[in-house]
Scaffold this motif. Structure first.
Motif, PDB file in Angstrom:
ATOM      1  N   TYR A  28      42.283  81.127 -13.508  1.00 16.23           N
ATOM      2  CA  TYR A  28      42.964  79.637 -13.728  1.00 16.23           C
ATOM      3  C   TYR A  28      43.982  79.807 -14.375  1.00 16.23           C
ATOM      4  CZ  TYR A  28      38.771  77.379 -11.816  1.00 16.23           C
ATOM      5  OH  TYR A  28      38.023  76.949 -11.090  1.00 16.23           O
ATOM      6  N   VAL A  33      38.175  82.627 -16.113  1.00 13.80           N
ATOM      7  CA  VAL A  33      36.917  82.328 -16.029  1.00 13.80           C
ATOM      8  C   VAL A  33      36.032  83.537 -15.349  1.00 13.80           C
ATOM      9  CG1 VAL A  33      35.101  80.739 -15.238  1.00 13.80           C
ATOM     10  CG2 VAL A  33      37.446  79.840 -15.884  1.00 13.80           C
ATOM     11  N   TYR A  92      36.987  70.250 -17.458  1.00 12.35           N
ATOM     12  CA  TYR A  92      38.062  71.100 -17.939  1.00 12.35           C
ATOM     13  C   TYR A  92      38.718  71.791 -16.675  1.00 12.35           C
ATOM     14  CZ  TYR A  92      40.530  75.312 -19.736  1.00 12.35           C
ATOM     15  OH  TYR A  92      41.395  76.040 -20.044  1.00 12.35           O
ATOM     16  N   LEU A  93      37.706  72.217 -15.796  1.00 13.77           N
ATOM     17  CA  LEU A  93      38.000  73.128 -14.678  1.00 13.77           C
ATOM     18  C   LEU A  93      38.742  72.254 -13.458  1.00 13.77           C
ATOM     19  CD1 LEU A  93      35.214  75.681 -14.190  1.00 13.77           C
ATOM     20  CD2 LEU A  93      37.204  76.076 -15.249  1.00 13.77           C
ATOM     21  N   GLN A  96      42.459  71.660 -13.730  1.00 13.55           N
ATOM     22  CA  GLN A  96      43.309  72.568 -13.542  1.00 13.55           C
ATOM     23  C   GLN A  96      43.780  72.627 -11.935  1.00 13.55           C
ATOM     24  OE1 GLN A  96      43.244  76.059 -15.675  1.00 13.55           O
ATOM     25  NE2 GLN A  96      41.914  75.405 -17.279  1.00 13.55           N
ATOM     26  N   PRO A  98      44.156  75.136  -9.418  1.00 10.62           N
ATOM     27  CA  PRO A  98      43.990  76.766  -9.192  1.00 10.62           C
ATOM     28  C   PRO A  98      44.694  77.259  -7.896  1.00 10.62           C
ATOM     29  CG  PRO A  98      42.092  75.617  -8.311  1.00 10.62           C
ATOM     30  CD  PRO A  98      42.989  74.620  -8.993  1.00 10.62           C
ATOM     31  N   GLN A 130      39.373  72.703  -5.170  1.00 11.81           N
ATOM     32  CA  GLN A 130      38.055  72.697  -5.864  1.00 11.81           C
ATOM     33  C   GLN A 130      37.513  71.288  -5.821  1.00 11.81           C
ATOM     34  OE1 GLN A 130      38.414  74.529  -9.719  1.00 11.81           O
ATOM     35  NE2 GLN A 130      39.965  72.892 -10.416  1.00 11.81           N
ATOM     36  N   VAL A 140      30.839  72.911  -9.799  1.00 11.84           N
ATOM     37  CA  VAL A 140      32.081  73.080  -9.184  1.00 11.84           C
ATOM     38  C   VAL A 140      32.358  73.867  -7.947  1.00 11.84           C
ATOM     39  CG1 VAL A 140      34.535  73.346 -10.139  1.00 11.84           C
ATOM     40  CG2 VAL A 140      33.075  72.236 -11.594  1.00 11.84           C
ATOM     41  N   VAL A 142      34.464  76.045  -5.488  1.00  8.97           N
ATOM     42  CA  VAL A 142      36.030  76.306  -5.538  1.00  8.97           C
ATOM     43  C   VAL A 142      36.227  76.920  -4.040  1.00  8.97           C
ATOM     44  CG1 VAL A 142      37.615  77.915  -6.326  1.00  8.97           C
ATOM     45  CG2 VAL A 142      36.017  76.848  -7.957  1.00  8.97           C
TER      46      VAL A 142
END
Length: 190
Positions: A28, A33, A92-93, A96, A98, A130, A140, A142
């Motif tokens: 990320y 991660v 939080y993910l 971002q 990615p 994602q 989550v 992805v």
């Protein structure tokens, strides 16, 4: 990636008791991660750095979609589901971006004492999009795509001074191309 097992991997796979696990390493923008399906953290060699790194044991990773492989000239994709993670980490993910960043999927074996017997990278791809799945557990998802998807993208480059200087501001390699466009050249005259 080689499909043949090394002698050390054959020995590990034929041990009397082994615990298989999956591990994912996702690059990320704010950092890596790393997670495994084991119930405790474990140190594995990072695909990104080649150095030992700690992978968080999440117990239930969620899921890894079918990792396809083929001889056809097309891209293959799969999805990775991270479930059982805290809501604030999921948020939080999701903040971002990615897209285009690498992700590795590994398969490994550990002994009952959690000694790493073998680890093999079974997939390398690039993260695409994602999304969050709400249900019994927050997850989550992805989506990942193989490197072949990049081969299918058009590359729009012009051989002009402006286009070249956009990439290399101090390089005037193509500054005379426009002048040559309407130039008359005489060939074979005395």
């Amino acid at each position: 990636m080689s499909r043949d097992l090394t002698p050390a991997e054959i020995q590990a796979a034929t041990a009397p008791v082994v615990l298989p696990f999956f591990a994912v390493e996702m690059d990320y923008p704010d950092g890596m991660v790393r997670a495994t399906t084991l119930d405790r953290p474990i140190t594995l060699t990072s695909n990104a750095t080649g150095q030992p790194a700690e992978f968080v044991g999440v117990g239930l990773l969620g899921g890894i979609g079918d990792i396809e492989d083929g001889s056809e000239n097309r891209s293959y994709g799969y999805s990775i589901t991270l479930s059982g993670i805290p809501a604030e980490f999921a948020q939080y993910l999701l903040q971002q971006d990615p897209h285009g960043r690498p992700v590795w999927v590994m398969l490994g074996l550990v002994s009952p004492a959690y000694e790493v017997l073998m680890v093999r990278t079974i997939g390398k791809a690039f993260m695409d999009a994602q999304d969050m799945q709400a249900g019994d557990r927050l997850a989550v998802v992805v989506n990942c795509e193989s490197a072949a998807v990049d081969w299918e993208r058009a590359r729009v480059r012009r051989y002009t001074d402006a286009d070249h200087r956009a990439r290399h501001p101090n390089d005037g390699f193509l500054k005379y191309v426009a002048a040559m466009e309407n130039m008359t050249l005489s060939w074979g005259r005395a």
